[in-house]
Enzyme design. Structure first.
Site, short mmCIF file in Angstrom:
data_model
loop_
_atom_site.label_atom_id
_atom_site.label_comp_id
_atom_site.label_asym_id
_atom_site.label_seq_id
_atom_site.Cartn_x
_atom_site.Cartn_y
_atom_site.Cartn_z
N GLY A 189 105.32 -70.82 10.40
CA GLY A 189 104.69 -71.11 11.78
C GLY A 189 103.27 -70.66 12.12
O GLY A 189 102.70 -71.36 12.89
N ASP B 247 101.86 -63.53 3.64
CA ASP B 247 103.31 -63.65 4.05
C ASP B 247 104.17 -64.33 2.77
O ASP B 247 104.03 -65.64 2.70
CB ASP B 247 103.54 -64.70 5.38
CG ASP B 247 105.07 -64.74 5.86
OD1 ASP B 247 106.00 -64.56 5.23
OD2 ASP B 247 105.15 -65.03 7.00
#
Length: 285
Positions: free
Chosen positions: A211, A188
């Protein structure tokens, strides 16, 4: 309109082969804080190839490491500004334990589009199966600020009641200053988690932690604390991302156990226990 709900929902699923091996698993585990103390036998199960097991939340990055947040933004009918994107929630269902080495077929599709007025929510579903059958299903809830208001379905409103009484266990997990830089190597690469200037454009003082990194850290704490360190006992894991985390902070993870499940609440200690993860449940055998 940046989001064409009908087009997104009608789009053909995207499929492709993914594969992973011990190095991918080890890197993910290090990215969520495993390996401290480095010689602890319990931690070696996350870091040493001869003892390696796979924490189920690895499913969120397995293969090419392309998580639901990024994949969903390239689906037909979706065109949004990355600076307006937040990960709203995650639900993982395990069909069987994840092998240390694997090759599988991943199918991605938009399962739902919800109009929340000032925002929209995309639900990206990823179903993964190998030659022996289904492995896992991931639902990523992607929160898009400023993209709602077209009069569409608002989606489910019900939320679980918060756990009552004192938690059975409470643990604290420090987040390293470089945790986001390490975690992003699992796939990511959203600059929100590394670039201070981009973070300011998104409304944050500095880069925030992924997250899904907090998500993985929390599941590891539950497995290690209440499930006998047995990763194969996890059946499903769901959460709502209730607030941001900054590298260098400390997570306070509270756990309430009932038959077959653990309810969890996670907060940031340094900001007066500001909520981080809410509506969180680990279902287990």
């Amino acid at each position: 309109m940046p989001i064409d709900a009908a087009k997104a929902l009608a789009a053909e699923p995207r499929t492709g082969e993914i594969s992973w091996g011990p190095k991918d698993v080890q890197l993910y585990h290090l990215g969520i804080g495993a390996g401290i103390p480095a010689t602890d036998p319990d931690e070696l199960r996350y870091t040493l190839e001869s003892r390696l097991h796979v924490l189920p939340s690895f499913a969120t990055v397995a293969g090419s490491g392309t998580p639901g947040v990024i994949s969903g933004l390239s689906m037909p009918g979706v065109e949004v500004d990355l600076a307006r994107v937040l990960h709203g929630g995650q639900t993982l269902t395990l069909h069987r334990p994840i092998p240390v080495t694997g090759t599988a077929r991943a199918t991605h599709r938009i399962a739902a589009v919800y109009d929340k007025g000032k925002a929209a929510i995309l639900v990206l579903r990823t179903e993964v199966a190998d030659a022996d059958g289904p492995l896992w299903t991931n639902d990523s809830q992607i929160f898009l600020r400023g993209e709602g208001g077209w009069g569409g379905d608002r989606g489910p409103a019900a939320r679980p009641d918060p756990p009552t009484g004192p938690p059975e266990r409470t643990v604290e997990r420090p987040i390293r200053e470089d945790q986001a830089l390490l975690y992003r190597l699992s796939g990511d690469y959203n600059p929100l988690h590394a670039d201070p200037e981009f973070a300011k454009l998104a409304g944050f003082d500095r880069p925030i932690l992924h997250g899904l990194c907090s998500y993985g850290m929390t599941l590891k704490a539950v497995v290690d604390t209440l499930l006998g360190a047995d990763v194969t006992r996890v059946r499903s894991y769901t959460t709502r991302f209730a607030g941001v985390v900054y590298p260098g902070e400390t997570l306070r993870i509270r756990m309430w156990r009932s038959p077959g499940s653990v309810r969890v609440a996670v907060s940031a200690i340094e900001r007066d226990d500001a909520p981080v993860l809410a509506d969180t449940t680990v279902e287990h055998s």
